[in-house]
Design a protein around this motif. Sequence first.
Motif, PDB file in Angstrom:
ATOM      1  N   PRO A 194       9.905 -15.615  18.253  1.00 23.80           N
ATOM      2  CA  PRO A 194      10.228 -16.577  18.753  1.00 23.80           C
ATOM      3  C   PRO A 194       8.238 -17.729  18.272  1.00 23.80           C
ATOM      4  CG  PRO A 194      10.354 -16.049  20.641  1.00 23.80           C
ATOM      5  CD  PRO A 194      10.745 -14.526  19.626  1.00 23.80           C
ATOM      6  N   GLY A 195       8.218 -18.477  18.180  1.00 24.69           N
ATOM      7  CA  GLY A 195       6.907 -18.793  18.004  1.00 24.69           C
ATOM      8  C   GLY A 195       5.835 -18.505  16.842  1.00 24.69           C
ATOM      9  N   PHE A 196       7.241 -17.285  15.996  1.00 22.40           N
ATOM     10  CA  PHE A 196       6.278 -16.714  14.184  1.00 22.40           C
ATOM     11  C   PHE A 196       4.920 -15.381  14.665  1.00 22.40           C
ATOM     12  CE2 PHE A 196       8.691 -19.995  12.593  1.00 22.40           C
ATOM     13  CZ  PHE A 196       9.992 -19.314  12.155  1.00 22.40           C
ATOM     14  N   THR A 197       4.687 -15.331  16.220  1.00 25.09           N
ATOM     15  CA  THR A 197       4.024 -14.955  16.479  1.00 25.09           C
ATOM     16  C   THR A 197       2.907 -13.937  16.348  1.00 25.09           C
ATOM     17  OG1 THR A 197       5.080 -14.177  18.561  1.00 25.09           O
ATOM     18  CG2 THR A 197       3.554 -16.334  19.349  1.00 25.09           C
ATOM     19  N   ALA A 198       3.901 -13.177  15.878  1.00 26.10           N
ATOM     20  CA  ALA A 198       3.382 -11.528  14.485  1.00 26.10           C
ATOM     21  C   ALA A 198       4.384 -11.856  13.674  1.00 26.10           C
ATOM     22  CB  ALA A 198       4.891 -10.769  15.692  1.00 26.10           C
ATOM     23  N   THR A 199       4.564 -12.849  12.380  1.00 25.05           N
ATOM     24  CA  THR A 199       5.443 -12.735  12.048  1.00 25.05           C
ATOM     25  C   THR A 199       4.601 -13.822  10.706  1.00 25.05           C
ATOM     26  OG1 THR A 199       7.817 -12.565  12.923  1.00 25.05           O
ATOM     27  CG2 THR A 199       7.465 -13.403  10.712  1.00 25.05           C
ATOM     28  N   ALA A 200       4.225 -12.439   9.756  1.00 27.94           N
ATOM     29  CA  ALA A 200       4.030 -13.747   8.062  1.00 27.94           C
ATOM     30  C   ALA A 200       4.863 -13.707   7.339  1.00 27.94           C
ATOM     31  CB  ALA A 200       3.158 -12.449   7.998  1.00 27.94           C
ATOM     32  N   SER A 201       4.802 -15.215   7.109  1.00 26.54           N
ATOM     33  CA  SER A 201       6.570 -16.202   6.433  1.00 26.54           C
ATOM     34  C   SER A 201       5.832 -16.177   4.984  1.00 26.54           C
ATOM     35  CB  SER A 201       6.289 -17.408   7.129  1.00 26.54           C
ATOM     36  OG  SER A 201       4.437 -17.940   5.957  1.00 26.54           O
ATOM     37  N   CYS A 202       4.736 -15.271   4.336  1.00 20.29           N
ATOM     38  CA  CYS A 202       4.623 -15.199   3.071  1.00 20.29           C
ATOM     39  C   CYS A 202       3.174 -14.978   2.906  1.00 20.29           C
ATOM     40  CB  CYS A 202       4.449 -16.897   2.768  1.00 20.29           C
ATOM     41  SG  CYS A 202       3.023 -18.069   3.195  1.00 20.29           S
ATOM     42  N   THR A 203       2.727 -14.722   1.563  1.00 13.41           N
ATOM     43  CA  THR A 203       1.316 -14.450   1.684  1.00 13.41           C
ATOM     44  C   THR A 203       1.171 -15.832   0.302  1.00 13.41           C
ATOM     45  OG1 THR A 203       2.387 -13.994  -0.922  1.00 13.41           O
ATOM     46  CG2 THR A 203       2.551 -11.516   0.663  1.00 13.41           C
ATOM     47  N   SER A 204      -0.306 -15.598   0.446  1.00 10.31           N
ATOM     48  CA  SER A 204      -0.985 -16.735   0.174  1.00 10.31           C
ATOM     49  C   SER A 204      -2.651 -16.327  -0.328  1.00 10.31           C
ATOM     50  CB  SER A 204      -1.173 -17.391   1.149  1.00 10.31           C
ATOM     51  OG  SER A 204      -2.298 -19.208   0.960  1.00 10.31           O
ATOM     52  N   LYS A 205      -2.964 -16.678  -0.895  1.00  9.37           N
ATOM     53  CA  LYS A 205      -4.550 -16.907  -1.390  1.00  9.37           C
ATOM     54  C   LYS A 205      -5.183 -17.771  -1.450  1.00  9.37           C
ATOM     55  CE  LYS A 205      -3.163 -13.739  -6.202  1.00  9.37           C
ATOM     56  NZ  LYS A 205      -2.538 -13.420  -5.295  1.00  9.37           N
ATOM     57  N   ILE A 206      -4.862 -18.558  -0.530  1.00 10.13           N
ATOM     58  CA  ILE A 206      -5.689 -19.701  -0.637  1.00 10.13           C
ATOM     59  C   ILE A 206      -6.578 -20.495   0.988  1.00 10.13           C
ATOM     60  CG2 ILE A 206      -5.670 -21.911   0.521  1.00 10.13           C
ATOM     61  CD1 ILE A 206      -2.890 -22.001  -1.221  1.00 10.13           C
ATOM     62  N   THR A 207      -5.958 -20.034   2.171  1.00 11.08           N
ATOM     63  CA  THR A 207      -6.575 -20.039   3.428  1.00 11.08           C
ATOM     64  C   THR A 207      -6.787 -18.641   3.740  1.00 11.08           C
ATOM     65  OG1 THR A 207      -7.290 -21.843   2.991  1.00 11.08           O
ATOM     66  CG2 THR A 207      -7.271 -20.581   5.717  1.00 11.08           C
ATOM     67  N   PHE A 208      -8.558 -18.190   4.720  1.00 13.83           N
ATOM     68  CA  PHE A 208      -7.778 -16.700   5.225  1.00 13.83           C
ATOM     69  C   PHE A 208      -8.686 -16.764   6.794  1.00 13.83           C
ATOM     70  CE2 PHE A 208     -10.613 -12.596   6.667  1.00 13.83           C
ATOM     71  CZ  PHE A 208      -9.326 -12.110   7.312  1.00 13.83           C
TER      72      PHE A 208
ATOM     73  N   SER B 135       0.507  -1.130  -0.112  1.00 10.72           N
ATOM     74  CA  SER B 135      -0.237   0.027   0.306  1.00 10.72           C
ATOM     75  C   SER B 135       0.876   0.944   0.175  1.00 10.72           C
ATOM     76  CB  SER B 135      -0.709  -0.260   1.369  1.00 10.72           C
ATOM     77  OG  SER B 135       0.012  -0.202   2.679  1.00 10.72           O
ATOM     78  N   ASP B 136       0.444   2.398   0.159  1.00  9.93           N
ATOM     79  CA  ASP B 136       0.830   3.597   0.321  1.00  9.93           C
ATOM     80  C   ASP B 136       0.981   3.838   1.002  1.00  9.93           C
ATOM     81  OD1 ASP B 136       0.811   3.774  -2.389  1.00  9.93           O
ATOM     82  OD2 ASP B 136      -1.296   5.499  -2.764  1.00  9.93           O
ATOM     83  N   GLN B 137       1.161   3.280   2.611  1.00 10.89           N
ATOM     84  CA  GLN B 137       0.871   3.923   3.873  1.00 10.89           C
ATOM     85  C   GLN B 137       2.280   2.431   4.116  1.00 10.89           C
ATOM     86  OE1 GLN B 137      -1.852   1.705   6.123  1.00 10.89           O
ATOM     87  NE2 GLN B 137      -0.724   2.367   8.244  1.00 10.89           N
TER      88      GLN B 137
ATOM     89  N   PRO C  38      -2.741  -4.764   8.678  1.00  9.65           N
ATOM     90  CA  PRO C  38      -1.866  -4.806   7.889  1.00  9.65           C
ATOM     91  C   PRO C  38      -0.888  -5.488   8.447  1.00  9.65           C
ATOM     92  CG  PRO C  38      -2.630  -3.068   9.704  1.00  9.65           C
ATOM     93  CD  PRO C  38      -3.667  -4.741   9.457  1.00  9.65           C
ATOM     94  N   THR C  39       0.353  -5.301   7.435  1.00  9.08           N
ATOM     95  CA  THR C  39       1.671  -5.921   8.025  1.00  9.08           C
ATOM     96  C   THR C  39       2.999  -5.159   7.645  1.00  9.08           C
ATOM     97  OG1 THR C  39       0.366  -8.576   7.348  1.00  9.08           O
ATOM     98  CG2 THR C  39       3.549  -8.231   7.465  1.00  9.08           C
ATOM     99  N   LEU C  40       3.916  -5.093   8.489  1.00  6.91           N
ATOM    100  CA  LEU C  40       4.614  -4.581   7.742  1.00  6.91           C
ATOM    101  C   LEU C  40       6.327  -5.012   7.110  1.00  6.91           C
ATOM    102  CD1 LEU C  40       5.590  -2.264  11.626  1.00  6.91           C
ATOM    103  CD2 LEU C  40       4.780  -1.324   9.331  1.00  6.91           C
ATOM    104  N   GLN C  41       6.737  -5.109   6.388  1.00  9.21           N
ATOM    105  CA  GLN C  41       7.952  -5.260   5.344  1.00  9.21           C
ATOM    106  C   GLN C  41       9.138  -5.175   5.969  1.00  9.21           C
ATOM    107  OE1 GLN C  41       9.511  -7.489   3.289  1.00  9.21           O
ATOM    108  NE2 GLN C  41       8.786  -7.107   0.972  1.00  9.21           N
ATOM    109  N   ILE C  42      10.153  -6.483   6.657  1.00  8.20           N
ATOM    110  CA  ILE C  42      10.832  -5.618   7.847  1.00  8.20           C
ATOM    111  C   ILE C  42      11.997  -5.445   6.935  1.00  8.20           C
ATOM    112  CG2 ILE C  42       9.734  -5.222   9.205  1.00  8.20           C
ATOM    113  CD1 ILE C  42      11.318  -8.183  10.237  1.00  8.20           C
TER     114      ILE C  42
ATOM    115  N   PRO D 229       7.353  -0.032   4.542  1.00  6.94           N
ATOM    116  CA  PRO D 229       5.904  -0.016   3.844  1.00  6.94           C
ATOM    117  C   PRO D 229       5.007  -1.418   4.104  1.00  6.94           C
ATOM    118  CG  PRO D 229       8.147  -0.624   2.713  1.00  6.94           C
ATOM    119  CD  PRO D 229       8.516  -1.041   4.325  1.00  6.94           C
ATOM    120  N   VAL D 230       3.825  -1.235   4.354  1.00  3.90           N
ATOM    121  CA  VAL D 230       2.783  -1.832   5.283  1.00  3.90           C
ATOM    122  C   VAL D 230       2.345  -2.633   4.157  1.00  3.90           C
ATOM    123  CG1 VAL D 230       0.422  -1.752   6.197  1.00  3.90           C
ATOM    124  CG2 VAL D 230       2.832  -0.027   6.299  1.00  3.90           C
ATOM    125  N   ILE D 231       2.188  -3.826   4.062  1.00  7.90           N
ATOM    126  CA  ILE D 231       1.247  -4.478   3.662  1.00  7.90           C
ATOM    127  C   ILE D 231       0.241  -5.088   3.419  1.00  7.90           C
ATOM    128  CG2 ILE D 231       1.444  -6.881   1.981  1.00  7.90           C
ATOM    129  CD1 ILE D 231       4.284  -7.140   2.403  1.00  7.90           C
TER     130      ILE D 231
END
Length: 429
Positions: free
Chosen positions: A47-61, A2-4, A29-33, A20-22
Amino acid sequence: MSDQRVVITDESSGKSLELPVIKGTEGEPTLQIKALPSTLGYFTYDPGFTATASCTSKITFIDGGKGILRYRGYPIEQLSEKSNFLEVAFLLLTGELPTSAETEDFEEDITYHTMIHEKLNTFISGFHYDAHPMAMMAGVVGSLAAFYHDKLDMENPAHRLLAAKRMIAKMPTIAAACYRHHMGWPTAYPKNSLNYTERFLDMMFSVPAEKYEVSPVAAKAFDLLFILHADHEQNASTSTVRLVGSTGANPYASVAAGISALWGPAHGGANEAVLNMLDEIGDISRVGLFVDKAKDKNDPFRLMGFGHRVYKNYDPRASIIRAAAYEVLEELGASDPLMDLAMELERIALEDEYFVTKKLYPNVDFYSGIIYKALGIPRSMFTVMFAIARTVGWVSQWLEQEETPTPIGRPRQVYDGQPARDYVSVESR
Ligand code: ACO
C-alpha cells in the motif's frame, strides 16, 4: 536488466522462482516480479507503493538517503544556480540542455502559445468568485481537451510535443486568470515581450489603472522556485498523470488529474498548509506545544512541511529555498514574523528525538510559502504556483511514457470483504 537473480521459494509448495534484478544507472536494485502470479500464484501487497517502482525513467534521479536530486543527471544545486526555468523545461522534456539556437526556438515556441482561447475566460467567469483556485485549475486545464483537440493525434510525436508545450505555455495564463476572477479584475493578456516568469507576474498583478513594473527580485525568485518544483520523479501527482495517461486519455485530462492529486495537503497543498499552521501556532512561545502535538499518536496534527516519502535526509530543495527565503526578505526589505516562527520550529524539531529518529526534516514546502507570501502571492494560490512549475515534469513524464510501450496501470488488491453470500430481500433484512 542485470545477470543477477534472486531466488524465492514457496515453502508450502516447494516451488522456486528466479526473479531477475533490474539495475538502473543509479539507485537501488529492483526485483522484476511480473512472473510471480503466474508461477507461484502470489501477488504482492504494497500500500502506498513504498517499495514498488512503477516504471523505468530517464528523467529525474533522487537518492533520498543522501539528499540528492538530479534532472537528467544535472544536480539541482547547479541548475538552480546556473540555469533558468525554460532551459530546465527543455532539459526535462528532451534529455539535453539546449544549444543557443534551440533555446531561442524553444522560448519562441512557448511564447507563441501563451494565449488562451477567449471562450476559456468565459468558462473561468462561470466559477464562483471564492472558488479555490486549485479547483478552478483542475477544471480549466481538463477543459483544454475540449478547446485544443485539433492537432492531437496521440500516435503522432509532434502532436504530443505540441500538447506538452501548450500546457507549459498556457498554465501561467490560466493561473493568473483564475486569480483575477477571484479579485474581480479584468483579463490580463500575456505580454510576449516579457520572459516566462515576468509575464506571469505581469498577468497576476497588473491593473489597467496603474503602471506595473515587474520586480526583478520577484521574477528571479519565481524562476528559482519553478526550477526546484519542476519535477520529482514518481510522486503522487506525476504517478496520477502517468496512470491516467496509461489509459490512452488525452494529456490535458491526465494533467488535470495531476493537479487534483497535487492539491492534497500531504503533497503540494502542504505549502498553503504550512502557513495556516504557522498562523495557528501564532507565537514562538507556542512552538513546543505544537511539536508535542505532532508527536502525540492520539492527535492527528502533523508538522506541515516536515517529512518526505523519499528524503530521509535533508531535502536538497529545502536547503536552496531556505537561503533564497532569507535573500528575498532581505532584498525586499521585508521582515516576516512567520519566518522567525518557522526558524524556531525548524530548530526545535531538528533537535527533537522523535523527528531525528524518524528522519523528519523540513521539505521544500516548509519555506516556499514564506517566499510566496513575501512576493504578494495569496495563500490559496501557493499550490497553483507549484502546479505551474510541475506541469513541466508532468508533461515530460507523460511524453516519456507515451514513447515507451506501457500497459494500462491497473493495481491489484487484497480483498478482505464479505465472502460470497445470497441476496436477502428487503422484508427479511
Ligand atoms: N509530523 C509528525 N509526524 C510525522 C510527520 C509530520 N510531518 N511526517 C511523518 N510523521 C511520522 C508518522 O506519524 C509516522 O510515525 P510512526 O512510524 O510512528 O507511525 C512516521 O513519521 C512515518 O510517516 P509516514 O506517514 O508513514 O511517512 P510517509 O512517507 O507515508 O509520508 C509525508 C510522507 C506524507 C510527506 C508525511 O511526512 C507528511 O504528512 N508530512 C506533512 C505534509 C507535507 O509536508 N507534505 C509535503 C511533502 S513534499 C511535497 O509533496 C512537495
